[in-house]
Design an enzyme around this catalytic site. Structure first.
Site, PDB file in Angstrom:
ATOM      1  N   ARG A   1       0.715  -1.377   0.114  1.00  0.00           N
ATOM      2  CA  ARG A   1      -0.358   0.002   0.021  1.00  0.00           C
ATOM      3  C   ARG A   1       0.716   1.776  -0.251  1.00  0.00           C
ATOM      4  O   ARG A   1       0.121   2.173  -0.720  1.00  0.00           O
ATOM      5  CB  ARG A   1      -1.136   0.043   0.711  1.00  0.00           C
ATOM      6  CG  ARG A   1      -1.915   0.580   0.816  1.00  0.00           C
ATOM      7  CD  ARG A   1      -3.230   0.643   2.263  1.00  0.00           C
ATOM      8  NE  ARG A   1      -2.816   0.177   3.221  1.00  0.00           N
ATOM      9  CZ  ARG A   1      -3.489   0.668   4.414  1.00  0.00           C
ATOM     10  NH1 ARG A   1      -5.284  -0.375   4.221  1.00  0.00           N
ATOM     11  NH2 ARG A   1      -3.405   1.006   5.556  1.00  0.00           N
TER      12      ARG A   1
ATOM     13  N   LYS B   1      11.303  -0.247   6.708  1.00  0.00           N
ATOM     14  CA  LYS B   1      11.647  -1.455   7.706  1.00  0.00           C
ATOM     15  C   LYS B   1      10.603  -1.828   7.895  1.00  0.00           C
ATOM     16  O   LYS B   1       9.658  -1.571   8.636  1.00  0.00           O
ATOM     17  CB  LYS B   1      12.163  -0.273   8.614  1.00  0.00           C
ATOM     18  CG  LYS B   1      12.673  -1.055  10.045  1.00  0.00           C
ATOM     19  CD  LYS B   1      12.595  -0.014  11.397  1.00  0.00           C
ATOM     20  CE  LYS B   1      11.670  -0.929  12.196  1.00  0.00           C
ATOM     21  NZ  LYS B   1      10.318  -1.794  12.083  1.00  0.00           N
TER      22      LYS B   1
ATOM     23  N   ALA C   1       7.351  -4.472  10.430  1.00  0.00           N
ATOM     24  CA  ALA C   1       7.598  -5.022  11.901  1.00  0.00           C
ATOM     25  C   ALA C   1       8.624  -5.950  12.766  1.00  0.00           C
ATOM     26  O   ALA C   1       8.980  -7.235  11.403  1.00  0.00           O
ATOM     27  CB  ALA C   1       6.335  -5.246  11.993  1.00  0.00           C
TER      28      ALA C   1
ATOM     29  N   GLY D   1       0.975   1.943  12.385  1.00  0.00           N
ATOM     30  CA  GLY D   1       1.063   1.319  13.444  1.00  0.00           C
ATOM     31  C   GLY D   1       0.352   2.602  14.454  1.00  0.00           C
ATOM     32  O   GLY D   1      -0.163   3.115  14.147  1.00  0.00           O
ATOM     33  N   SER D   2       0.758   2.009  15.489  1.00  0.00           N
ATOM     34  CA  SER D   2       0.264   2.665  17.293  1.00  0.00           C
ATOM     35  C   SER D   2       0.234   4.158  16.706  1.00  0.00           C
ATOM     36  O   SER D   2       1.222   4.813  16.578  1.00  0.00           O
ATOM     37  CB  SER D   2       0.212   1.900  18.544  1.00  0.00           C
ATOM     38  OG  SER D   2       1.736   2.410  18.673  1.00  0.00           O
TER      39      SER D   2
ATOM     40  N   GLU E   1      -0.993   6.243   9.146  1.00  0.00           N
ATOM     41  CA  GLU E   1      -1.814   5.916   9.438  1.00  0.00           C
ATOM     42  C   GLU E   1      -1.563   5.176  10.983  1.00  0.00           C
ATOM     43  O   GLU E   1      -1.391   3.518  10.912  1.00  0.00           O
ATOM     44  CB  GLU E   1      -2.097   4.708   8.407  1.00  0.00           C
ATOM     45  CG  GLU E   1      -1.858   4.449   6.814  1.00  0.00           C
ATOM     46  CD  GLU E   1      -3.329   5.205   6.622  1.00  0.00           C
ATOM     47  OE1 GLU E   1      -4.584   5.271   7.204  1.00  0.00           O
ATOM     48  OE2 GLU E   1      -3.569   5.810   5.472  1.00  0.00           O
ATOM     49  N   LEU E   2      -2.856   5.690  11.723  1.00  0.00           N
ATOM     50  CA  LEU E   2      -2.975   4.902  12.796  1.00  0.00           C
ATOM     51  C   LEU E   2      -3.684   3.865  13.302  1.00  0.00           C
ATOM     52  O   LEU E   2      -4.121   3.240  12.636  1.00  0.00           O
ATOM     53  CB  LEU E   2      -1.871   6.580  14.005  1.00  0.00           C
ATOM     54  CG  LEU E   2      -1.508   7.259  13.398  1.00  0.00           C
ATOM     55  CD1 LEU E   2      -1.088   8.306  13.819  1.00  0.00           C
ATOM     56  CD2 LEU E   2      -0.181   6.869  13.204  1.00  0.00           C
TER      57      LEU E   2
ATOM     58  N   ARG F   1     -11.785 -10.724  11.553  1.00  0.00           N
ATOM     59  CA  ARG F   1     -11.179 -10.769  10.666  1.00  0.00           C
ATOM     60  C   ARG F   1      -9.479 -10.235  10.758  1.00  0.00           C
ATOM     61  O   ARG F   1      -9.242  -9.397  12.530  1.00  0.00           O
ATOM     62  CB  ARG F   1     -11.171  -9.620   9.610  1.00  0.00           C
ATOM     63  CG  ARG F   1     -11.012 -10.229   8.522  1.00  0.00           C
ATOM     64  CD  ARG F   1     -11.499  -8.670   7.117  1.00  0.00           C
ATOM     65  NE  ARG F   1     -11.157  -7.826   7.498  1.00  0.00           N
ATOM     66  CZ  ARG F   1     -10.031  -6.552   6.999  1.00  0.00           C
ATOM     67  NH1 ARG F   1      -8.879  -7.216   5.818  1.00  0.00           N
ATOM     68  NH2 ARG F   1      -9.759  -6.019   7.589  1.00  0.00           N
TER      69      ARG F   1
ATOM     70  N   CYS G   1      -6.806  -2.378  12.546  1.00  0.00           N
ATOM     71  CA  CYS G   1      -7.077  -0.574  13.004  1.00  0.00           C
ATOM     72  C   CYS G   1      -8.532  -0.920  12.261  1.00  0.00           C
ATOM     73  O   CYS G   1      -8.745  -0.076  12.989  1.00  0.00           O
ATOM     74  CB  CYS G   1      -5.890  -0.531  11.809  1.00  0.00           C
ATOM     75  SG  CYS G   1      -6.211   0.028  10.489  1.00  0.00           S
TER      76      CYS G   1
ATOM     77  N   GLU H   1      -7.675   0.563  22.013  1.00  0.00           N
ATOM     78  CA  GLU H   1      -7.761  -0.294  21.031  1.00  0.00           C
ATOM     79  C   GLU H   1      -7.632  -1.867  21.912  1.00  0.00           C
ATOM     80  O   GLU H   1      -6.569  -2.535  22.007  1.00  0.00           O
ATOM     81  CB  GLU H   1      -6.845  -0.209  20.149  1.00  0.00           C
ATOM     82  CG  GLU H   1      -7.290   0.355  18.692  1.00  0.00           C
ATOM     83  CD  GLU H   1      -5.939   0.503  17.933  1.00  0.00           C
ATOM     84  OE1 GLU H   1      -5.185   1.046  17.664  1.00  0.00           O
ATOM     85  OE2 GLU H   1      -5.843  -0.318  16.526  1.00  0.00           O
TER      86      GLU H   1
ATOM     87  N   SER I   1     -12.154  -2.006   3.082  1.00  0.00           N
ATOM     88  CA  SER I   1     -11.159  -1.286   2.252  1.00  0.00           C
ATOM     89  C   SER I   1     -10.603  -2.093   0.571  1.00  0.00           C
ATOM     90  O   SER I   1     -11.353  -3.171   0.019  1.00  0.00           O
ATOM     91  CB  SER I   1      -9.517  -2.582   3.117  1.00  0.00           C
ATOM     92  OG  SER I   1      -9.491  -2.838   4.752  1.00  0.00           O
TER      93      SER I   1
END
Ligand code: NAD
Length: 464
Positions: free
Chosen positions: A145, A160, A162, A214-215, A236-237, A264, A270, A367, A427
């Site tokens: 993406r 990079k 995870a 990520g977070s 994109e959190l 899912r 997220c 979350e 999505s």
């Protein structure tokens, strides 16, 4: 990897076994990766759009050929059921196809200024070398993406992944090379020292763009680091999606939507529905139907036939989930299905339904990132809107109603970047994905996605 500080293990969360040891990059390795991206930038930007497009399209085709390998790799390092991993290959691959099509449609404008004294030329140019940091929950799609639109726009990349799921990105970068991508255009660094390897790259004046998924807490730190160099950022959190079921909803659709929106990816998305806000007239019926479905879900290793719920990513995720469920129960919620961690090996949590969740419970504000469906109730539309918007997040919302007017009112009133109206998964590579409030800035996918990697240049040419 030259100069690396040894290796680190990648685990299978379903068994706790080590899958493989891979290179653990140092900050110096990170800067070397940026050196390579910077060295390749001018030539890649000058590569004809059609050629960039062809490479992306070949990458899409190769991914279809290798779909089973990629799916298995994701199941092994992340734990999702194989059928869902195949779904991610399809979804992740679509970004390659979509942006192969967009690469040749980067347009500008040309026209007179209002005074008639000059010509205005507006062009779109590649931003330059980009740095991507991706999460573990969608190891392929979160990479494609970002990487596909960057390549389409003419930008080079350091990525990079995870440290929990680096193998898919390594395989994907190999695939790009096999598709004909020149050396240095995409560079991957795997490391357990995310902060110390990323910080010097972000601080380097040659970098032009940071994109992170990520977070929210980590995103905030990265925005602060990026501010130093006034870097362009896409973030994109986290999310805390409300799933609102009105009393005029088709409950069959709502139950199907809820199962997809919640379970899912083992609840680790997220976009996962986090708070089920259900009209008090239908809450009991809705909860009972969901509980029945959830009790029959098959839990196990993602590679086994028919498994719907794999392991959580690690022990920490299991203890966080236990704490959230226990807090809700202590405040008066009832457990209708599941409710507890499953003994190892592997880091499993029972698919769970809790109802009657009291205001103020931690599970409503945090979350969950686990297969736990928490139901609270509302009495009227204004209360539903107030509860749905009562969060610092704003990624996605789900609304179930058969009323057209009400559905359209919700589009306007719910503060989220995306919405599913009578559907539990939104999505699509052709749609702009992203959030408002603390869920982030920028959009990935759609017509908007490529603009994250282009900068607008205005040139004035006097009229002769
Ligand atoms: P995370 O923030 O812990 O880690 C994400 C990435 O950042 C990893 O690569 C990690 O190694 C790296 N990282 C962590 N600390 C860092 C630091 N100080 N400096 C540089 N890099 C650092 O998130 P996660 O647990 O991997 O992923 C789950 C989170 O991602 C959830 O909050 C979820 O909502 C979010 N998410 C958002 C989207 C979206 O599109 N909005 C998509 C998927 C996941």
């Amino acid at each position: 990897m030259p100069g690396g500080a040894g290796t680190f293990p990648v685990y299978d969360p379903a068994t706790g076994d080590v899958l493989v040891e891979i290179a653990d990059a140092t900050p110096e390795d990170g800067i070397r990766a940026l050196d390579a991206a910077v060295a390749a930038q001018a030539e890649w930007a000058a590569t004809p759009p059609r050629k960039r497009s062809d490479i992306l399209r070949r990458a899409f085709d190769l991914l279809q050929e290798r779909a089973d390998e990629f799916a298995l790799l994701m199941t092994l390092e992340m734990g999702k059921p194989l059928a869902e991993a195949r779904g991610e290959v399809t979804y992740g691959g679509e970004f390659l196809r979509w942006f192969s099509e967009e690469a040749v449609r980067i347009a500008g404008r040309y026209g007179s200024n209002p005074e008639g004294t000059g010509r205005m030329l507006i062009s779109q140019l590649p931003v330059g070398p980009c740095f991507f940091i991706t999460p573990w929950n969608f190891p392929l799609a979160m990479a494609t993406r970002k990487i596909a639109p960057a390549l389409a726009a003419g930008c080079t990349v350091v990525v990079k992944p995870a440290e929990l799921t680096p193998l898919t990105t390594l395989a994907f970068v190999q695939l790009l090379e096999d598709a004909g991508l020149p050396a240095g255009v995409v560079n991957v660094i795997t490391t357990t020292h995310s902060q110390s390897v990323s910080a010097p790259i972000i601080a380097d004046p040659r970098l032009r763009k940071l994109s992170f998924t990520g977070s929210t807490p980590v995103g905030k730190k990265l925005i602060a680091q990026a501010a130093e160099g006034v870097l362009r950022v896409s973030m994109e959190l986290g999310g805390n999606a409300p799933f609102v079921v009105f009393d005029d909803a088709d409950l069959d659709k709502a139950v199907d939507g809820a199962m997809a929106a919640k379970f899912r990816n083992i609840g680790q998305a997220c976009t996962a529905a986090n708070r089920f806000i259900v009209h008090e007239a239908v809450a009991e019926d809705f909860a009972a139907r969901i509980a029945e479905r959830v009790k029959s879900m098959k839990v196990g290793r993602g590679t086994e036939d028919g498994v719907q719920i794999g392991p959580l990513i690690d022990e920490k995720a299991v203890s966080n989930t236990t704490a959230l469920v226990d807090d809700a129960v202590e405040r008066g919620a009832s457990v209708l299905a599941g409710g507890a961690a499953i003994e190892g090996p592997g880091t499993f949590f029972e698919p769970t339904v809790i109802s009657g969740v009291a205001p103020g419970s931690d599970i409503l504000s945090q979350e969950i990132f686990a297969p736990v469906l928490a139901i609270a109730t509302f009495a009227d539309e204004d209360e539903a809107v107030r509860l749905a918007n009562d969060t610092e997040y704003g990624l996605v919302s789900y609304v179930f109603t058969e009323g057209l007017e009400r559905g359209l009112r919700m589009v306007e009133r719910l503060e989220t970047g995306m919405m599913g109206l009578n559907v539990g998964v939104v999505s699509n590579a052709a749609a702009p994905f992203g959030g408002v409030k603390q869920s982030g800035v920028g959009r990935e996918g759609g017509l908007e996605g490529i603009h994250e990697y282009l900068s607008t240049k205005y040139t004035l040419i006097p009229a002769s």
